[in-house]
Motif scaffolding. Structure first.
Motif, PDB file in Angstrom:
ATOM      1  N   TYR A  45      -7.803   1.143  -1.458  1.00  0.00           N
ATOM      2  CA  TYR A  45      -7.794   0.021  -2.006  1.00  0.00           C
ATOM      3  C   TYR A  45      -7.868  -1.052  -0.988  1.00  0.00           C
ATOM      4  N   GLY A  98      -3.207   5.303   3.697  1.00  0.00           N
ATOM      5  CA  GLY A  98      -2.084   3.999   3.499  1.00  0.00           C
ATOM      6  C   GLY A  98      -1.107   4.716   4.477  1.00  0.00           C
ATOM      7  N   GLU A 141       0.763  -1.122  -0.205  1.00  0.00           N
ATOM      8  CA  GLU A 141      -0.079  -0.045  -0.204  1.00  0.00           C
ATOM      9  C   GLU A 141       0.788   1.516   0.038  1.00  0.00           C
TER      10      GLU A 141
END
Length: 307
Positions: free
Chosen positions: A167, A99, A61
């Protein structure tokens, strides 16, 4: 499709590969399981990486160069900054999907007078970013612990640049891919604002994601970044190459960016989203699978880890 491979090149994932390879060469600093992710922080000096485990694989990430806080080791994160040469003004920046926070921190370091707000769903991700990735609260740098879509629904602010990089493993959470979500993003753009999103092109949702964005934003530019695609979406007329070049030069000079905007237009691509062979003609436009009254419950369901 052959034409897509010609335009975008090889579609190998920018996300680091299998867990077995990663664990052979990197030292595990810490691992934590949260409500949303299985999180691992590895070190291979001078780099640290934050990775999420998903279906027996590990997806990177964020990568941090501990010897150079202004480095962006992952190619696509550099192209996310291409949005700076599209925006009419750069007075405020929003990032959805924090992230390890390296993209937001890079922008903060080079644009210290511009408020940068990041939104991260997982409090454990924030904890590890602050512990291992050189992230801290500073004037004009703020991280909100919230779902990105709910944050926008509750906010009245508008932004010149909105970055979307959320994500789970290889997939963007579905509620951040629908027509209704992009309409919400559009409603939070300042005049002349721009949206940049990282989209992994090897998933089955890529064609539908592009079609869906295009229902709200008539202009899409694509940047190939070592397998990933950064999509820059905006309203109005197409930005001409000479106009982008002029603004890139102006903002490179103003901000002193490590990765020059002037070098990025060479990777710019324009495609016909609704015709030709690049985007599948039968790709579906994605829409919410819930009524407004079910919003909170449905978003919570989308966010949780798969069993």
């Amino acid at each position: 499709m052959l034409i897509r491979s010609v335009i975008f090149g090889a579609l190998a994932s920018v996300l680091f590969t299998a867990a077995s390879q990663a664990q052979d060469t990197r030292h595990l600093l810490e691992s934590k399981e949260s409500l949303y992710n299985n999180i691992y922080v590895y070190e291979q000096p001078p780099y640290r990486s934050m990775t999420f485990g998903h279906n027996r694989r590990i997806y990177t990430e964020s990568v941090y160069n501990t010897q150079d806080e202004k480095d962006l080791p992952v190619d696509y994160t550099r192209f996310m900054t291409a949005s700076l040469m599209y925006a009419k003004d750069v007075h405020s920046i929003l990032e959805i999907g924090f992230g390890g926070g390296r993209t937001a921190w890079y922008l903060h370091r080079f644009l210290p007078d511009v408020p940068v707000t990041s939104v991260e769903l997982d409090p454990t991700v924030l904890e590890l970013a602050k512990k291992y990735f050189g992230i801290k609260e500073e004037p004009n740098f703020h991280v909100a612990n919230r779902d990105g879509r709910l944050f926008l629904q509750e906010s009245k602010d508008r932004y010149d640049v909105i970055l979307i990089d959320a994500y789970r493993g290889p997939f963007v959470p579905f509620h951040l891919l629908t027509k209704e979500f992009y309409q919400l993003v559009k409603d939070h753009l300042a005049d002349g604002g721009v949206v940049a999103q990282n989209i992994e092109p090897t998933t089955m949702l890529f064609d539908s994601a592009i079609k869906t964005i295009n229902t709200v934003f008539p202009q899409l530019d694509f940047y190939r970044a070592d397998g990933n695609i950064v999509t820059v979406a905006y309203l109005g007329d197409e930005r001409k190459a000479e106009d982008l070049a002029a603004l890139a030069q102006e903002r490179d000079k103003a901000y002193g960016l490590r990765y020059r905007l002037q070098d990025m237009p060479a990777e710019r691509r324009r495609i016909d989203v609704n015709g030709g062979d690049v985007i599948a003609a039968d790709a579906k436009v994605l829409s919410d699978d819930f009524a407004p009254v079910e919003n909170l419950k449905s978003i919570e369901r989308h966010n949780r880890k798969l069993p």
